[in-house]
Design a protein around this motif. Structure first.
Motif, PDB file in Angstrom:
ATOM      1  N   PRO A  20      36.375  89.747  34.088  1.00 39.27           N
ATOM      2  CA  PRO A  20      37.264  90.151  34.814  1.00 39.27           C
ATOM      3  C   PRO A  20      38.040  89.343  36.059  1.00 39.27           C
ATOM      4  CG  PRO A  20      35.412  91.177  35.426  1.00 39.27           C
ATOM      5  CD  PRO A  20      35.271  90.179  34.334  1.00 39.27           C
ATOM      6  N   LEU A  21      39.406  89.845  36.323  1.00 42.65           N
ATOM      7  CA  LEU A  21      40.029  88.920  37.129  1.00 42.65           C
ATOM      8  C   LEU A  21      39.343  89.136  38.874  1.00 42.65           C
ATOM      9  CD1 LEU A  21      43.880  89.666  36.539  1.00 42.65           C
ATOM     10  CD2 LEU A  21      42.354  87.569  35.804  1.00 42.65           C
ATOM     11  N   ASP A  22      39.365  88.134  39.405  1.00 41.39           N
ATOM     12  CA  ASP A  22      38.649  88.100  40.767  1.00 41.39           C
ATOM     13  C   ASP A  22      39.826  88.271  41.855  1.00 41.39           C
ATOM     14  OD1 ASP A  22      36.611  88.184  42.216  1.00 41.39           O
ATOM     15  OD2 ASP A  22      36.136  86.217  41.746  1.00 41.39           O
ATOM     16  N   TYR A  23      39.717  89.439  42.584  1.00 37.69           N
ATOM     17  CA  TYR A  23      41.003  89.457  43.389  1.00 37.69           C
ATOM     18  C   TYR A  23      40.619  88.789  44.993  1.00 37.69           C
ATOM     19  CZ  TYR A  23      43.498  92.679  40.189  1.00 37.69           C
ATOM     20  OH  TYR A  23      44.006  93.039  39.232  1.00 37.69           O
ATOM     21  N   TRP A  24      39.318  88.718  44.811  1.00 34.48           N
ATOM     22  CA  TRP A  24      38.871  88.193  46.267  1.00 34.48           C
ATOM     23  C   TRP A  24      37.766  87.077  46.165  1.00 34.48           C
ATOM     24  CZ3 TRP A  24      40.935  88.153  50.715  1.00 34.48           C
ATOM     25  CH2 TRP A  24      40.253  87.776  51.924  1.00 34.48           C
ATOM     26  N   PRO A  25      38.226  85.784  45.466  1.00 38.11           N
ATOM     27  CA  PRO A  25      37.280  85.023  45.103  1.00 38.11           C
ATOM     28  C   PRO A  25      36.319  84.435  46.213  1.00 38.11           C
ATOM     29  CG  PRO A  25      39.509  84.044  45.206  1.00 38.11           C
ATOM     30  CD  PRO A  25      39.486  85.370  45.367  1.00 38.11           C
ATOM     31  N   ARG A  26      34.897  84.490  46.038  1.00 40.38           N
ATOM     32  CA  ARG A  26      34.023  84.158  46.905  1.00 40.38           C
ATOM     33  C   ARG A  26      33.988  82.502  47.150  1.00 40.38           C
ATOM     34  NH1 ARG A  26      32.273  88.946  44.911  1.00 40.38           N
ATOM     35  NH2 ARG A  26      33.045  90.142  46.519  1.00 40.38           N
ATOM     36  N   GLN A  27      34.079  81.907  45.634  1.00 38.54           N
ATOM     37  CA  GLN A  27      34.133  80.531  45.578  1.00 38.54           C
ATOM     38  C   GLN A  27      35.498  79.683  45.628  1.00 38.54           C
ATOM     39  OE1 GLN A  27      31.709  77.880  44.465  1.00 38.54           O
ATOM     40  NE2 GLN A  27      30.229  79.092  45.228  1.00 38.54           N
ATOM     41  N   LEU A  28      35.878  79.441  46.599  1.00 37.47           N
ATOM     42  CA  LEU A  28      37.138  78.669  46.913  1.00 37.47           C
ATOM     43  C   LEU A  28      36.939  77.177  46.375  1.00 37.47           C
ATOM     44  CD1 LEU A  28      38.686  80.425  50.220  1.00 37.47           C
ATOM     45  CD2 LEU A  28      39.002  81.062  47.698  1.00 37.47           C
TER      46      LEU A  28
ATOM     47  N   PHE B 174      45.811  86.654  31.148  1.00 44.30           N
ATOM     48  CA  PHE B 174      44.930  86.899  32.435  1.00 44.30           C
ATOM     49  C   PHE B 174      45.861  87.176  33.617  1.00 44.30           C
ATOM     50  CE2 PHE B 174      43.305  83.584  29.602  1.00 44.30           C
ATOM     51  CZ  PHE B 174      41.935  84.000  29.673  1.00 44.30           C
ATOM     52  N   GLY B 175      46.790  87.840  32.922  1.00 43.31           N
ATOM     53  CA  GLY B 175      48.091  88.252  34.151  1.00 43.31           C
ATOM     54  C   GLY B 175      47.542  89.504  35.128  1.00 43.31           C
ATOM     55  N   VAL B 176      47.825  89.275  36.372  1.00 42.85           N
ATOM     56  CA  VAL B 176      47.377  90.424  37.325  1.00 42.85           C
ATOM     57  C   VAL B 176      48.028  92.200  36.837  1.00 42.85           C
ATOM     58  CG1 VAL B 176      48.929  89.794  38.962  1.00 42.85           C
ATOM     59  CG2 VAL B 176      46.787  91.254  39.528  1.00 42.85           C
ATOM     60  N   VAL B 177      49.156  91.873  36.536  1.00 45.79           N
ATOM     61  CA  VAL B 177      50.248  93.143  36.045  1.00 45.79           C
ATOM     62  C   VAL B 177      49.210  94.052  35.204  1.00 45.79           C
ATOM     63  CG1 VAL B 177      52.132  94.153  35.322  1.00 45.79           C
ATOM     64  CG2 VAL B 177      52.419  92.128  36.750  1.00 45.79           C
ATOM     65  N   ASN B 178      49.004  93.297  34.111  1.00 46.58           N
ATOM     66  CA  ASN B 178      48.177  94.157  33.003  1.00 46.58           C
ATOM     67  C   ASN B 178      46.763  94.525  33.450  1.00 46.58           C
ATOM     68  OD1 ASN B 178      49.838  94.198  30.871  1.00 46.58           O
ATOM     69  ND2 ASN B 178      49.061  92.130  30.044  1.00 46.58           N
ATOM     70  N   ASP B 179      46.103  93.884  34.250  1.00 44.58           N
ATOM     71  CA  ASP B 179      44.987  94.255  34.913  1.00 44.58           C
ATOM     72  C   ASP B 179      44.889  95.515  35.725  1.00 44.58           C
ATOM     73  OD1 ASP B 179      42.240  93.151  34.779  1.00 44.58           O
ATOM     74  OD2 ASP B 179      42.576  93.161  37.075  1.00 44.58           O
TER      75      ASP B 179
END
Lengths: 278, 323
Positions: free
Chosen positions: A46-54, B161-166
């Motif tokens: 899943p997409l990471d909105y607040w990545p810990r690893q920069l 991988f787009g945030v909109v769909n997510d």
């Protein structure tokens, strides 16, 4: 009753403004976050909105795998020279248009206004042919000359508005004291309206920094490409490397963001003053 | 360019000493001598030369190209073809779809920009803590070039991988990812959303400036007469800023019409040429080397915009006089 309504009104105001702010800032937040993720992490769910690893890997890759440093230098040179020259030339023309009545004044204003309705790329083909006659294709000088011409009309209109806010007694006094007209303009008037001049310069600079279609058409060597042209080259390949692209986007936007943050007040003044007066 | 010549030094206008009168430097008639006239000419010359050579000359030489067979890939025959270029444009199967897209692009972007911008301006009119900072943040999109806006949104609308769909899936609005930029209808929606994001700021700023120039006395008078919020809005706020609003909309219509950058970056006119507007199409033809056809399209753009501006101004003017 009245109280309930005003509380509801206040809540809706706060919610609305907060949503607008979120919508405005989020795309920039997202591109910054993307650029700071490890290249592999960009394409993982899943997409990471607040990545810990920069990681700065995307930025390092941008400078080592492409000539991005060179493109930035090119953009800086072209935008600085073009917007400086355009601002000086526009100061002269705006001064005349603000201070003197002469036959043909309306026509000059009209000729400038018309260029604002017609996009710079409308005559892309003929312009390319003309530049190739001059031997100025793929040349920074050529691009600078065109950008100066593109900046002048709006800059003149904007500066004219600022001149009109300065009393003409100022330069008259300077001229009585033995100043030439040019001297009065640059030594007396320009310092007085410096915020306006700065706003006009910044406006020109940002426009040149961001211009796409003319530079895409005219520039093709890595030694001369500006940032937008280089980025457009990134997408013509089938797969976009979003890591490099997001890093490049951040590096392109940050300078203009910083400039705008400092100058937004003056730019708003210039825009609204110019438009209200027509 | 003729000037009133008189061998007298520049004299201050008689109006300048008028007591209490507001001096308008642009309106003052001045007398000046031949030397001043030469100076003025010299001041105007650089601007005129630059704009003449690099803006007007290509435009004029381009307009004769519109009536010629002029293809960069084959310059053996550059004969005059009359309206041939226009004809082949009009007959191209994709052309009318592109015209329709242009209208959708302009109207679909403009209306939300005006409505949201107006709402923001109304809310920002009254001073509150951090208003300055809020306005500075609202300025964000302006610092971003059209091309980069396109790239930002292209990434956010990425199907996989787009945030909109997510976000939409997290909110339960959709069950499976939408292929935003691969379906013409979705792609059109996506590019318009990107353009709305960019344009709201402009309207918010212009409308706010106009609102601030309306005097408080009008509102006080309306409040005394017992006018409610809605009536005040329609009877005072809207009429007071109608002129500015109309001119701003006019400028924006022309500007959005001429704004191919976002589309160029987000979809490149695709999928299958379904999101081209007239200007992106013109750039595509230019890049293919058919300067004759591109110039014809350029002429169509210029004439359309001029006609639009004329009709629009005529339609707006009587309303202004009624007031």
């Amino acid at each position: 009753m009245i109280n309930k309504v005003s509380i509801a009104g206040r809540v809706s105001k706060v919610v609305f403004l907060a949503l607008c702010l979120l919508a405005t800032v989020f795309p920039l937040y997202w591109i910054i976050i993307t650029s700071l993720k490890e290249p592999g992490a960009i394409y993982s769910l899943p997409l990471d909105y607040w990545p810990r690893q920069l990681s700065l890997e995307n930025y390092i890759g941008l400078f080592t795998k492409s000539d991005f440093g060179q493109y930035m230098v090119n953009s800086l040179i072209v935008a600085t020279v073009a917007s400086t020259v355009a601002t000086v030339i526009s100061l002269l023309s705006a001064y005349v248009l603000a201070r003197f009545q002469f036959a043909g004044r309306g026509a000059v204003m009209g000729a400038f206004l018309v260029t604002q309705m017609i996009p710079g790329f409308i005559a892309l083909g003929p312009l390319y042919l003309m530049m190739s006659d001059f031997g100025l294709v793929d040349s920074k000088t050529g691009l600078i000359l065109i950008y100066i011409a593109i900046c002048i009309p709006f800059c003149t209109i904007m500066l004219r508005g600022f001149f009109e806010n300065v009393p003409d007694a100022l330069e008259e006094a300077a001229m009585i004291d033995g100043c030439s007209r040019l001297g009065a303009l640059f030594r007396v008037l320009v310092p007085v309206m410096l915020p306006g001049v700065a706003a006009s310069f910044i406006f020109n600079f940002v426009n040149c920094w961001n211009e796409l279609f003319l530079s895409v058409t005219l520039m093709n060597s890595d030694a001369n490409k500006t940032i937008p042209t280089a980025l457009a080259g990134f997408i013509s390949s089938f797969n976009i490397d979003w890591g490099s692209m997001s890093a490049a986007a951040v590096l392109t936007v940050v300078p203009t963001l910083v400039i705008f943050a400092f100058a937004s007040k003056f730019i708003v003044q210039g825009l609204t003053a110019g438009s209200v007066k027509g | 360019m003729s000037v009133e010549t008189k061998n007298a030094p520049v004299r201050p206008s008689p109006r300048r000493d008028a007591p209490g009168g507001e001096r308008r430097s642009s309106g003052t008639k001045r007398r000046f001598n031949a030397r001043t006239a030469l100076t003025l000419l010299a001041f105007l010359a650089p601007a005129a030369i630059f704009v003449g050579i690099f803006t007007y000359y290509p435009m004029i030489s381009g307009s004769q190209m519109a009536f010629r067979n002029w293809n960069l890939n084959d310059l053996s025959d550059t004969s005059w073809v009359g309206f041939g270029n226009f004809q082949s444009l009009f007959e191209a199967p994709e052309f009318w779809g592109i015209v329709r897209n242009t209208v959708v692009w302009v109207v679909g972007s403009l209306v939300p920009q005006v409505v949201i911008g107006f709402a923001v301006a109304l809310y920002l009119k009254r001073r509150f803590r951090m208003r300055g900072a809020y306005q500075a943040f609202l300025f964000f999109p302006w610092a971003v070039s059209g091309f980069l806006i396109g790239m930002l949104f292209r990434w956010m609308f990425n199907a996989e991988f787009g945030v909109v769909n997510d976000l939409l899936m997290k909110a339960g609005v959709i069950d499976s990812p939408i292929p935003w930029l691969a379906e013409p209808g979705f792609a059109m929606t996506a590019i318009i959303i990107a353009n709305i994001w960019y344009g709201v700021t402009f309207f918010a700023i212009m409308i706010l400036a106009a609102l601030q120039s309306v005097s408080d006395e009008m509102y006080e008078a309306a409040a005394l007469d017992g006018a409610g919020k809605v009536r005040t809005f329609f009877n005072i706020t809207l009429p007071s800023i109608a002129t500015t609003l109309a001119l701003t909309i006019l400028l924006r219509v022309i500007w959005i019409f001429n704004f191919p950058d976002i589309i160029f970056a987000m979809t490149g006119g695709g999928p299958a040429d379904q999101t081209h507007i007239i200007t992106t199409y013109m750039i595509k033809i230019t890049q293919e080397g058919d300067y004759g056809k591109a110039s014809a399209l350029g002429l169509i753009v210029v004439v359309t915009l001029m006609l639009f501006a004329a009709f629009y101004l005529m339609a707006v003017r009587p309303r202004k006089a009624q007031r």
